[in-house]
Structure formats: structure tokens, C-alpha cells
Motif scaffolding. Structure first.
Motif, short mmCIF file in Angstrom:
data_model
loop_
_atom_site.label_atom_id
_atom_site.label_comp_id
_atom_site.label_asym_id
_atom_site.label_seq_id
_atom_site.Cartn_x
_atom_site.Cartn_y
_atom_site.Cartn_z
N UNK A 195 10.21 -8.00 -2.62
CA UNK A 195 9.36 -6.70 -2.70
C UNK A 195 10.23 -7.22 -4.25
N UNK A 196 9.58 -5.86 -5.70
CA UNK A 196 9.81 -5.41 -6.19
C UNK A 196 11.12 -4.24 -6.14
N UNK A 197 12.36 -4.39 -6.38
CA UNK A 197 13.14 -2.78 -6.71
C UNK A 197 12.81 -1.66 -6.74
N UNK A 198 11.53 -1.36 -7.35
CA UNK A 198 11.14 -0.04 -7.59
C UNK A 198 9.55 -0.11 -6.79
N UNK A 199 9.23 0.29 -5.41
CA UNK A 199 8.13 0.41 -4.72
C UNK A 199 7.07 1.88 -3.64
N UNK A 200 6.52 2.10 -3.55
CA UNK A 200 5.81 3.11 -3.20
C UNK A 200 6.57 3.16 -1.06
N UNK A 201 6.58 4.18 -0.79
CA UNK A 201 7.75 4.27 0.29
C UNK A 201 5.34 4.40 1.30
N UNK A 202 5.25 2.97 1.91
CA UNK A 202 4.08 2.30 2.03
C UNK A 202 4.26 0.44 2.01
N UNK A 203 3.34 0.49 3.22
CA UNK A 203 3.11 -1.15 3.56
C UNK A 203 1.57 -0.85 4.12
N UNK A 204 1.34 -2.33 3.49
CA UNK A 204 -0.14 -3.08 4.43
C UNK A 204 -0.20 -3.37 5.85
N UNK A 205 -1.02 -2.97 6.35
CA UNK A 205 -1.28 -3.20 7.72
C UNK A 205 -1.77 -4.70 7.58
N UNK A 206 -2.22 -5.47 8.60
CA UNK A 206 -2.22 -6.79 8.93
C UNK A 206 -3.64 -6.48 9.11
#
Length: 400
Positions: A195-206
Motif C-alpha cells: 500500500x503506498x504511503x498516501x492513499x484515498x479513504x477506501x478499498x475495493x470490494x471483492x
């Protein structure tokens, strides 16, 4: 006189520069303005079949909690921990449980944390599954609401799990894809993604199919993992980092991929909407659209909502844009769902909008609540299940 002219010229130049700066600032502010709703020629009046309230809803927190329609019931939850089952036909409450105190041991002065439900739900194997910001996955009996198991996973669960091969597949914010035994909740395997140091608040569903678990990543990729073992198959980049700052170069794929036939479709928050071959990950086509809202594929069309709230229809086979609807700019427009001859989106003021599939024109509007429709509505048997931030749940029929 010569000196006076020089002073006058300097003053005029300075004024012009200030005027130019003010104009630029004004233009920048204008780009963030929320579009006002204008009058439409309504072609029909949506009909509310029933409504229910789920206590405090998700309030102002980031959430992708969505209603689930299965087993002739509608399952839903609110962030604090209350989970519900309603009769699909009548809306009558069948059961309610508090996931913050699932074993009934909390005292009157107990200040333990709430369940912070934020992921799911998904139904199957005679269960309904919810995930939480606390990193706990709950499996409830769909008939009674009784807890079957709860399991701690490494990271927040803020997107929908998938069910495949008697396993519950969960993607967490920390980059862990975890497979849990559907009967016991026992961890079968875990695949870690960087995971990069800076990401959006979120995660892909499966999403799962043909023995594969497909997810988007914070690195801007779509990837597949073998369900039986957790071994990674292909990974294809669809995000394109651009800009001078780390913030501008974020490329998260937080939207759950969509499988249609032998192709899989995904979109990056900063990059592309892409069609890939499901088995090889080979890029078939990609187009420059950015989003963190759910995609819908219906027949030969893909419906997408971009980060500005604009809604698009594209040809599924080659990505050609068929139409765009820009009237909902900055209204925090949800993803679009297909209902008959229309697609439906929600917005930040609690409205649902019906757009014609043929040309994108808005032909009906209905307000569910004074608070936002924060998640893409759910459609089952032609009925729309829409939920507001304050917990208002309504079932709405589109006249034929």
C-alpha cells in the motif's frame, strides 16, 4: 510628466495583475460549486412501497454500507452496530441485533466502543456478513440474526466481501486479502498487497468468478488471486499517476470490479476506465475517466459516475462515449443502477434521479430524505432500495 506616466502605467499594470488573480480565484471557486437542481419535465411519479428507519444511519462518516436483498428479506445496518432484517414485501421488522453487544454482556455504564459497521453486507450460505472499522467480520444467521461467528482480520473492512468456494473473501484497508472459512470464520489464507504511503479513504470490494477473486488496489491495479490458495495471478495497471505532488498522483482503484462475460471492468480514482480479459488480464481498451463510484454494466452499455458527479454511458465493447449528463456537477452523485429503461443515481441532498438509458436526459426525481444518499442504490426485481445517511430506508417502484 514622463515620471507621472510611468507611475500611472505601473498602477494600471498592478491593477491588471490583481484583477487577473481575482478572476483566477473566482474561476477556481466556481469549479467546486454544487449545481442547483433545475425544473424537469417529469415523465412519471416514483411510488414508495414501504419505508423503515435504521436508528442513526452512518451519520457523516465514510461508509459503503448497503442494503442487501436476499432470502425474501432486506438486510441493513447502521454504523453504531444495529443490524436489521425486514420482510421484503411489507417492510415489517423480522429481527434486530446489536453487534456492539452481540453477546448481551454490556452494562448500563459500559463505555466500550461501538461496532463501527462499515463494510457489506453480503448474503449467502444462509448468512448475512458485515465488516467493521474495528477489523471484525460478523456472520449472522439470516433467519434469526443469531451470531454464527466473528473473526478479527488485519485492517478495517469498509467494502463488500465476496462468497466463493465456501469461503468469505475480505479485502482490508491495510492491503490484506483474507479468506475465511464460511462455516467457522477460521482464516484459510491471507495475501498481502503493498500500500503506498498516501492513499484515498477506501478499498475495493471483492468480486469472484471461475475460482478467482478479483480486486482493485491502492497501487492503481486490477488483480486476481486464486481462491483455493491465495496465490496471485495477473495484475494489470489501470491508474496513471500524474501531477507534481503525491496527492495528485494517487491512483487508487477503490471501485469493486465488474465481471461481464469473459471481461472485467475497473476504474481508477485518477486514471482510466478499462476493460480487461478476465483470464489473462490483457488490456482490451481503456478510456480517460476517473471515479470512486460503482460501475454498472447493462447489455452493451457501461454506466459510470466520475469524481465531478457527471454520469456517462459508454459502449461496453470499445469504450466509446454514448452520452454524458453534466447537470449533477459536484452533487456527490452516486454510481448509477439500471432499472428498466432508466439508470438511477442519488445525490448529497437525498434526491434520486432517473436518467433515460437512450440519451441520459433526467425524466424523474424523488427525494428520499433531507440527508444524502451516500451509497449507490440497490435494485432487485425492478425495485430500488435506497438508504440515506440518517438511516432512512425506502423501497421505490418505477412505473412501467
Amino acid at each position: 510628466m514622463k515620471n507621472l506616466n510611468k507611475k500611472l502605467l505601473s498602477t494600471l499594470l498592478a491593477s491588471a495583475m490583481l484583477f487577473g488573480c481575482a478572476s483566477d480565484d473566482e474561476e477556481e471557486d466556481t469549479s467546486t460549486l454544487v449545481a442547483e437542481l433545475t425544473e424537469i419535465n417529469a415523465e412519471f411519479e416514483p411510488e414508495v412501497l414501504w419505508e423503515q428507519s435504521t436508528n442513526k444511519g452512518v451519520q457523516h462518516y465514510f461508509s459503503r454500507l448497503n442494503p442487501v436483498v436476499a432470502y425474501e428479506k432486506v438486510f441493513t445496518a447502521e454504523r453504531l452496530g444495529e443490524a436489521y432484517a425486514f420482510d421484503q414485501a411489507t417492510g415489517k421488522k423480522i429481527w434486530e441485533v446489536d453487534l456492539s453487544d452481540i453477546e448481551g454482556t454490556r452494562g448500563f455504564f459500559d463505555d466500550r466502543t461501538t461496532a463501527r459497521i462499515s463494510g457489506g453486507g453480503v448474503a449467502g450460505y444462509n448468512m448475512v456478513i458485515w465488516g467493521s472499522e474495528n477489523g471484525i467480520v460478523y456472520a449472522l444467521n439470516q433467519e434469526t440474526g443469531e451470531l454464527i461467528w466473528q473473526t478479527k482480520v488485519p485492517g478495517e473492512v469498509i467494502s463488500n466481501p465476496a462468497l466463493e468456494s465456501n469461503m468469505v473473501l475480505v479485502n482490508t484497508v491495510s492491503g490484506a486479502l483474507v479468506a475465511l472459512d464460511a462455516e467457522t470464520g477460521e482464516q484459510k489464507w491471507k495475501a498481502d498487497q503493498s500500500v503506498p504511503p498516501l492513499t484515498l479513504r477506501g478499498a475495493s470490494g471483492v468480486v469472484s468468478s471461475s475460482g478467482g477473486a478479483f480486486i482493485g488496489s491502492a497501487k492503481g491495479e486490477l488483480a486476481v488471486y486464486i481462491v483455493d490458495s491465495g496465490q496471485q495471478g495477473w495484475a494489470t495497471e489501470i491508474g496513471e499517476p500524474s501531477g507534481a505532488t503525491e496527492l495528485q498522483r494517487i491512483v487508487d482503484v477503490d471501485v469493486t470490479p465488474v465481471i461481464f462475460g469473459d471481461k472485467i471492468y475497473g476504474i481508477s480514482s485518477n486514471g482510466n476506465l478499462a476493460a480487461l480479459d478476465m483470464r489473462s488480464g490483457r488490456e482490451i481498451w481503456k478510456r480517460k475517466y476517473s471515479s470512486y463510484r460503482q460501475l454498472t454494466v447493462d447489455g452493451n452499455l457501461i454506466f459510470a459516475t466520475d469524481e465531478k458527479g457527471h454520469v456517462y454511458a459508454l459502449n461496453r465493447n470499445d469504450g466509446t462515449e454514448m452520452w454524458s449528463q453534466l447537470a449533477l456537477t459536484n452533487r456527490d452523485t452516486t454510481g448509477a443502477v439500471s432499472v428498466g429503461d432508466y439508470v438511477v443515481v442519488g445525490d448529497l441532498e437525498g434526491y434520486l434521479h432517473w436518467l433515460k438509458k437512450s440519451d441520459g436526459s433526467i425524466v424523474a426525481r424523488y427525494r428520499v430524505d433531507n440527508s444524502a444518499i451516500y451509497v449507490t442504490p440497490v435494485v432487485s426485481d425492478g425495485l430500488i432500495y435506497a438508504q440515506s445517511r440518517d438511516g432512512e430506508l425506502q423501497v421505490i417502484k418505477t412505473p412501467e
